[in-house]
Scaffold this motif. Structure first.
Motif, PDB file in Angstrom:
ATOM      1  N   PRO A  66      34.302 125.511 118.954  1.00  0.00           N
ATOM      2  CA  PRO A  66      32.889 125.805 118.682  1.00  0.00           C
ATOM      3  C   PRO A  66      32.014 124.587 118.938  1.00  0.00           C
ATOM      4  O   PRO A  66      32.489 123.441 118.952  1.00  0.00           O
ATOM      5  CB  PRO A  66      32.886 126.195 117.206  1.00  0.00           C
ATOM      6  CG  PRO A  66      34.064 125.466 116.635  1.00  0.00           C
ATOM      7  CD  PRO A  66      35.108 125.468 117.712  1.00  0.00           C
ATOM      8  N   ALA A  67      30.732 124.819 119.140  1.00  0.00           N
ATOM      9  CA  ALA A  67      29.779 123.727 119.301  1.00  0.00           C
ATOM     10  C   ALA A  67      29.705 122.918 118.009  1.00  0.00           C
ATOM     11  O   ALA A  67      29.901 123.442 116.913  1.00  0.00           O
ATOM     12  CB  ALA A  67      28.402 124.282 119.652  1.00  0.00           C
ATOM     13  N   ARG A 139      51.294 120.250 117.637  1.00  0.00           N
ATOM     14  CA  ARG A 139      51.668 120.981 116.433  1.00  0.00           C
ATOM     15  C   ARG A 139      51.487 120.047 115.244  1.00  0.00           C
ATOM     16  O   ARG A 139      51.660 118.837 115.369  1.00  0.00           O
ATOM     17  CB  ARG A 139      53.119 121.461 116.496  1.00  0.00           C
ATOM     18  CG  ARG A 139      53.418 122.411 117.642  1.00  0.00           C
ATOM     19  CD  ARG A 139      54.848 122.918 117.579  1.00  0.00           C
ATOM     20  NE  ARG A 139      55.049 123.832 116.468  1.00  0.00           N
ATOM     21  CZ  ARG A 139      54.772 125.139 116.508  1.00  0.00           C
ATOM     22  NH1 ARG A 139      54.283 125.680 117.621  1.00  0.00           N
ATOM     23  NH2 ARG A 139      54.988 125.897 115.451  1.00  0.00           N
ATOM     24  N   TRP A 140      51.148 120.613 114.107  1.00  0.00           N
ATOM     25  CA  TRP A 140      51.015 119.821 112.891  1.00  0.00           C
ATOM     26  C   TRP A 140      52.188 120.107 111.980  1.00  0.00           C
ATOM     27  O   TRP A 140      52.435 121.250 111.600  1.00  0.00           O
ATOM     28  CB  TRP A 140      49.712 120.140 112.167  1.00  0.00           C
ATOM     29  CG  TRP A 140      49.535 119.348 110.896  1.00  0.00           C
ATOM     30  CD1 TRP A 140      49.523 117.999 110.773  1.00  0.00           C
ATOM     31  CD2 TRP A 140      49.336 119.879 109.572  1.00  0.00           C
ATOM     32  NE1 TRP A 140      49.320 117.635 109.460  1.00  0.00           N
ATOM     33  CE2 TRP A 140      49.205 118.777 108.704  1.00  0.00           C
ATOM     34  CE3 TRP A 140      49.243 121.178 109.056  1.00  0.00           C
ATOM     35  CZ2 TRP A 140      48.996 118.933 107.333  1.00  0.00           C
ATOM     36  CZ3 TRP A 140      49.030 121.327 107.695  1.00  0.00           C
ATOM     37  CH2 TRP A 140      48.911 120.216 106.841  1.00  0.00           C
ATOM     38  N   VAL A 167      42.503 125.863 117.035  1.00  0.00           N
ATOM     39  CA  VAL A 167      41.227 125.331 116.572  1.00  0.00           C
ATOM     40  C   VAL A 167      41.286 124.914 115.107  1.00  0.00           C
ATOM     41  O   VAL A 167      40.628 123.950 114.692  1.00  0.00           O
ATOM     42  CB  VAL A 167      40.111 126.374 116.797  1.00  0.00           C
ATOM     43  CG1 VAL A 167      38.791 125.894 116.218  1.00  0.00           C
ATOM     44  CG2 VAL A 167      39.953 126.652 118.289  1.00  0.00           C
ATOM     45  N   LYS A 168      42.091 125.598 114.296  1.00  0.00           N
ATOM     46  CA  LYS A 168      42.166 125.284 112.866  1.00  0.00           C
ATOM     47  C   LYS A 168      43.250 124.260 112.542  1.00  0.00           C
ATOM     48  O   LYS A 168      43.377 123.844 111.396  1.00  0.00           O
ATOM     49  CB  LYS A 168      42.405 126.564 112.070  1.00  0.00           C
ATOM     50  CG  LYS A 168      41.240 127.558 112.154  1.00  0.00           C
ATOM     51  CD  LYS A 168      41.505 128.779 111.280  1.00  0.00           C
ATOM     52  CE  LYS A 168      40.333 129.754 111.349  1.00  0.00           C
ATOM     53  NZ  LYS A 168      40.571 130.951 110.495  1.00  0.00           N
ATOM     54  N   ASN A 169      44.022 123.852 113.531  1.00  0.00           N
ATOM     55  CA  ASN A 169      45.076 122.873 113.310  1.00  0.00           C
ATOM     56  C   ASN A 169      44.453 121.534 112.899  1.00  0.00           C
ATOM     57  O   ASN A 169      43.516 121.066 113.548  1.00  0.00           O
ATOM     58  CB  ASN A 169      45.887 122.705 114.600  1.00  0.00           C
ATOM     59  CG  ASN A 169      47.105 121.831 114.422  1.00  0.00           C
ATOM     60  OD1 ASN A 169      47.006 120.669 114.044  1.00  0.00           O
ATOM     61  ND2 ASN A 169      48.266 122.396 114.712  1.00  0.00           N
ATOM     62  N   PRO A 170      44.941 120.894 111.823  1.00  0.00           N
ATOM     63  CA  PRO A 170      44.344 119.641 111.360  1.00  0.00           C
ATOM     64  C   PRO A 170      44.362 118.503 112.378  1.00  0.00           C
ATOM     65  O   PRO A 170      43.570 117.564 112.261  1.00  0.00           O
ATOM     66  CB  PRO A 170      45.182 119.282 110.130  1.00  0.00           C
ATOM     67  CG  PRO A 170      45.706 120.574 109.633  1.00  0.00           C
ATOM     68  CD  PRO A 170      45.969 121.385 110.877  1.00  0.00           C
ATOM     69  N   LEU A 171      45.272 118.555 113.371  1.00  0.00           N
ATOM     70  CA  LEU A 171      45.307 117.511 114.392  1.00  0.00           C
ATOM     71  C   LEU A 171      44.369 117.779 115.556  1.00  0.00           C
ATOM     72  O   LEU A 171      44.215 116.935 116.446  1.00  0.00           O
ATOM     73  CB  LEU A 171      46.735 117.326 114.920  1.00  0.00           C
ATOM     74  CG  LEU A 171      47.744 116.762 113.927  1.00  0.00           C
ATOM     75  CD1 LEU A 171      49.089 116.562 114.611  1.00  0.00           C
ATOM     76  CD2 LEU A 171      47.266 115.462 113.312  1.00  0.00           C
ATOM     77  N   GLY A 191      41.948 114.764 116.775  1.00  0.00           N
ATOM     78  CA  GLY A 191      40.776 115.602 116.636  1.00  0.00           C
ATOM     79  C   GLY A 191      40.762 116.295 115.291  1.00  0.00           C
ATOM     80  O   GLY A 191      41.744 116.293 114.550  1.00  0.00           O
ATOM     81  N   SER A 192      39.635 116.906 114.991  1.00  0.00           N
ATOM     82  CA  SER A 192      39.508 117.618 113.722  1.00  0.00           C
ATOM     83  C   SER A 192      38.394 118.648 113.834  1.00  0.00           C
ATOM     84  O   SER A 192      37.348 118.386 114.441  1.00  0.00           O
ATOM     85  CB  SER A 192      39.184 116.644 112.587  1.00  0.00           C
ATOM     86  OG  SER A 192      38.885 117.358 111.394  1.00  0.00           O
ATOM     87  N   PRO A 193      38.599 119.824 113.245  1.00  0.00           N
ATOM     88  CA  PRO A 193      37.511 120.805 113.201  1.00  0.00           C
ATOM     89  C   PRO A 193      36.479 120.464 112.132  1.00  0.00           C
ATOM     90  O   PRO A 193      35.406 121.086 112.083  1.00  0.00           O
ATOM     91  CB  PRO A 193      38.246 122.107 112.851  1.00  0.00           C
ATOM     92  CG  PRO A 193      39.437 121.656 112.057  1.00  0.00           C
ATOM     93  CD  PRO A 193      39.843 120.344 112.667  1.00  0.00           C
TER      94      PRO A 193
END
Length: 240
Positions: A66-67, A139-140, A167-171, A191-193
């Protein structure tokens, strides 16, 4: 996706060397990235149009990111080119923990700067190391100690194969693994959402960037890049 963080699919494949290893339960791939090139001058803050493009929604490897509502983030944490304050060699990654900044040093006295979030108790590791592994859409697999504290994470444990990339993966969209003296420090740049965590101490200990920024970082950092992490205030180097 802008040219600043768009990766050539061809460059992504050619010259890469794939291998797998288990790092805190994560399968990883070693790849080469180019040494940074001389930046164009003058150095100016990104325009509104550039910011909109940098933090727009983007599809990558089948995942729709997402933006980022960047106007809700302190502008100093936007990805931007700055005069290099570190004095390190081009290609070096520098983490300024107190300032909540990460730099990739470029030739010619500039650096690309990113805002980061750190652990609740600070990014405890400091010193010099190397970016030994790089992984797109990792993978987390939370370590067993974390699972013991939060039993609800057992389904994502090392034994159970971890959380699928997404997208929801903590990494997030990319992870870069820090080694020192050939050993995994268990610290990552990733990265992080959770864009609202940028500039704050709220993660579990690693250095997090918004996904659009970690994709750009991943494209800039050379394989086995040197990384320097400062716990004290970074002393800026006078520019010539």
């Amino acid at each position: 996706m802008t040219s600043e963080y768009q990766m050539s699919r061809r460059a992504f494949v050619i010259g890469s060397v794939s291998m797998t290893a288990t790092l805190a339960g994560c399968a990883t791939t070693a790849e080469r990235a180019p040494v940074p090139e001389m930046a164009r001058r003058p150095i100016e803050p990104p325009s509104e149009a550039e910011l909109q493009a940098r933090y727009a929604a983007v599809e990558d490897s089948g995942h729709l990111l997402p933006a980022i509502p960047y106007k809700q983030i302190d502008p100093k944490y936007y990805r931007q080119r700055v005069v290099d304050p570190t004095g390190e060699l081009p290609g070096t990654v520098v983490v300024d923990t107190p300032g909540r900044f990460l730099y990739v040093v470029e030739p010619g006295g500039t650096a690309m700067r990113y805002g980061v979030g750190i652990g609740k108790d600070g990014f405890a590791w400091q010193g010099e190391g190397v970016i030994h592994w790089r992984q797109p859409w990792p993978r987390w697999k939370p370590p067993n100690e974390m699972v013991a504290r939060q039993p609800s994470l057992k389904k994502f444990s090392i034994e159970n194969g971890g959380m699928d990339p997404g997208v929801k993966n903590p990494l997030g969209a990319r992870a870069l693994y820090i080694f020192q003296n050939g050993q995994d420090t268990l610290y990552r740049l990733h990265g992080s959402p959770e864009w609202a965590s940028i500039g704050k101490a709220s993660s579990s200990g690693c250095v997090r960037l918004v996904n659009q920024d970690v994709m750009d970082l991943y494209a800039r950092v050379p394989y086995h890049a040197r990384i320097v992490v400062h716990q004290d205030v970074l002393k800026t180097v006078p520019t010539v």
